[in-house]
Write a protein that holds these residues in place. Structure first.
Motif, PDB file in Angstrom:
ATOM      1  N   LYS A   1       0.819  -1.207   0.000  1.00 20.28           N
ATOM      2  CA  LYS A   1       0.000   0.000   0.000  1.00 20.28           C
ATOM      3  C   LYS A   1       0.860   1.268   0.000  1.00 20.28           C
ATOM      4  N   GLN A   2       2.046   1.181   0.580  1.00 16.00           N
ATOM      5  CA  GLN A   2       2.981   2.303   0.583  1.00 16.00           C
ATOM      6  C   GLN A   2       4.022   2.054  -0.512  1.00 16.00           C
ATOM      7  N   ILE A   3       3.790   2.664  -1.656  1.00 19.84           N
ATOM      8  CA  ILE A   3       4.639   2.445  -2.835  1.00 19.84           C
ATOM      9  C   ILE A   3       5.336   3.760  -3.183  1.00 19.84           C
ATOM     10  N   ALA A   4       6.645   3.693  -3.379  1.00 19.88           N
ATOM     11  CA  ALA A   4       7.426   4.901  -3.670  1.00 19.88           C
ATOM     12  C   ALA A   4       8.019   4.844  -5.068  1.00 19.88           C
ATOM     13  N   LEU A   5       8.376   6.006  -5.569  1.00 23.61           N
ATOM     14  CA  LEU A   5       9.053   6.132  -6.863  1.00 23.61           C
ATOM     15  C   LEU A   5      10.347   6.906  -6.667  1.00 23.61           C
ATOM     16  N   ILE A   6      11.476   6.266  -6.971  1.00 25.84           N
ATOM     17  CA  ILE A   6      12.745   7.006  -7.061  1.00 25.84           C
ATOM     18  C   ILE A   6      12.888   7.417  -8.515  1.00 25.84           C
ATOM     19  N   ASN A   7      12.646   8.674  -8.762  1.00 25.19           N
ATOM     20  CA  ASN A   7      12.609   9.196 -10.120  1.00 25.19           C
ATOM     21  C   ASN A   7      13.974   9.736 -10.523  1.00 25.19           C
ATOM     22  N   GLY A   8      14.106  10.081 -11.803  1.00 22.49           N
ATOM     23  CA  GLY A   8      15.354  10.614 -12.319  1.00 22.49           C
ATOM     24  C   GLY A   8      15.469  12.107 -12.090  1.00 22.49           C
ATOM     25  N   PRO A   9      16.437  12.754 -12.722  1.00 24.95           N
ATOM     26  CA  PRO A   9      16.641  14.200 -12.570  1.00 24.95           C
ATOM     27  C   PRO A   9      15.391  14.975 -12.993  1.00 24.95           C
ATOM     28  N   GLU A  10      15.076  16.009 -12.250  1.00 24.58           N
ATOM     29  CA  GLU A  10      13.860  16.773 -12.532  1.00 24.58           C
ATOM     30  C   GLU A  10      13.928  17.518 -13.855  1.00 24.58           C
ATOM     31  N   THR A  11      15.125  17.656 -14.440  1.00 22.59           N
ATOM     32  CA  THR A  11      15.271  18.367 -15.715  1.00 22.59           C
ATOM     33  C   THR A  11      14.818  17.523 -16.906  1.00 22.59           C
ATOM     34  N   LEU A  12      14.724  16.210 -16.735  1.00 17.23           N
ATOM     35  CA  LEU A  12      14.357  15.338 -17.850  1.00 17.23           C
ATOM     36  C   LEU A  12      12.849  15.359 -18.092  1.00 17.23           C
ATOM     37  N   ASN A  13      12.465  15.393 -19.367  1.00 19.11           N
ATOM     38  CA  ASN A  13      11.048  15.350 -19.703  1.00 19.11           C
ATOM     39  C   ASN A  13      10.401  14.065 -19.217  1.00 19.11           C
ATOM     40  N   ALA A  14      11.134  12.963 -19.332  1.00 23.23           N
ATOM     41  CA  ALA A  14      10.584  11.663 -18.941  1.00 23.23           C
ATOM     42  C   ALA A  14      10.314  11.597 -17.442  1.00 23.23           C
TER      43      ALA A  14
END
Length: 337
Positions: free
Chosen positions: A185-198
């Motif tokens: 139920k507690q799911i996280a996202l380690i995302n990439g650099p905020e400058t990337l469109n993706a």
């Protein structure tokens, strides 16, 4: 090679056979205006003298160098290695040479590579943007020099150029569903650099996937990484500091996942029991490891590279025509290890 040790020329062959240089040139290229006997005589003498065509002259005449440039953030990444192999295979079929350059996510280095390719008169460029690239002025400059460019994987927004990339939403929805089905139920996202469109696309898709599976979205469970070990560790520290620690993590790429595994071992976290991970990019060697992620989101690097190369060669073959090429979008897919 003649007796003086210098490369044999068409003029030398013509002088020995007492025919014109233009006749020699046509004979070497099997021109129908030259008789079979003359063609055979020319080719026989050319072989005896080890004649080799002057490629520079040929390129100048055809206005081609038969080379394309490929610019990638990092050549050592398995993702881009797969893309390069596919690109080189298609280039070889077209009898083109591939020049490679890695930007290392440095905009200045990236621009230097582009300028180097331009001065060496590559016929076209394939490119995956670095994470720090903001200024896209080079696209217009390449257009002025009639050098077409096709982007793949990391592509720019709001620029009318051919692009090939993966739709991340399909894989993200499948990943979140897989977590939910396992009780997370507690799911996280380690995302990439905020400058990337993706990066924005991932966050948007992640939010929708949670809502579609009956979970609420909390921005605290989305953290960003600059893709260094230190940055990945900081991302994990932020997640572990939350009141409700996530039991499942969706990781930006396989290198982030490597650092998650390392962090877990160093902090007594059991992968698979305390936390489960799903990674982007589908690293081919996960199956040989003791603690692989639960699954990976396949982004098809070879297919992206091949499609981008096909588009570039289509543009080169139709350089005098105005052709509109829509974005080519591949659907990502969850695959289990």
């Amino acid at each position: 090679m003649n007796k003086a040790g210098k490369p044999t020329t068409i003029k030398e062959i013509a002088r020995k056979l007492r025919i014109s240089p233009s006749t020699v040139s046509r004979a070497l290229n099997d021109h129908p205006s030259i008789g079979l006997v003359t063609t055979m005589r020319v080719k026989k003498l050319a072989e005896e003298l080890n004649y080799e065509p002057n490629q520079t002259a040929i390129f100048f005449k055809q206005r081609k160098t038969f080379t394309i440039g490929v610019i990638l953030p990092k050549l050592s990444e398995p993702f881009f290695a797969s893309a390069i192999s596919a690109i080189e295979e298609i280039a070889a079929e077209k009898k083109f040479t591939v020049l490679l350059g890695q930007s290392l996510d440095n905009p200045e280095r990236e621009l230097n590579i582009i300028n180097s390719f331009r001065t060496h008169r590559v016929d076209g460029i394939l490119m995956s943007l670095g994470k720090n690239t903001i200024d896209m002025g080079f696209v217009e400059r390449l257009h002025k020099y009639e050098i077409p460019i096709v982007f793949f994987d990391c592509v720019p927004e709001n620029i009318d150029v051919p692009k090939v990339y993966c739709d991340l939403s399909t894989g993200i929805h499948e990943a979140v569903k897989a977590f939910v089905e396992r009780g997370h139920k507690q799911i996280a996202l380690i995302n990439g650099p905020e400058t990337l469109n993706a990066t924005g696309e991932r966050t948007f898709s992640f939010k929708n996937a949670l809502l579609d599976n009956g979970l609420t979205f909390d921005e605290k469970y989305v953290v960003y990484s600059e893709l260094t070990e230190e940055s990945n560790y900081k991302a994990m520290e932020k997640l572990r500091a939350l009141d409700a620690t996530p039991s499942a993590i969706l990781a930006f790429n396989d290198y982030v996942t490597f650092d998650i595994i390392k962090y877990a071992k160093e902090n007594g976290i059991s992968l698979g029991r305390d936390i489960q991970v799903i990674s982007f990019a589908n690293y081919s060697l996960w199956k040989y490891m003791d603690n692989p992620p639960l699954a990976s989101i396949e982004q098809y690097p070879a297919e992206q590279g091949a499609k981008a190369a096909e588009i570039l060669f289509e543009m080169l073959e139709n350089k005098d025509l105005e052709i509109s090429i829509p974005d080519q979008i591949l659907a990502s897919k969850l695959v289990y290890q």
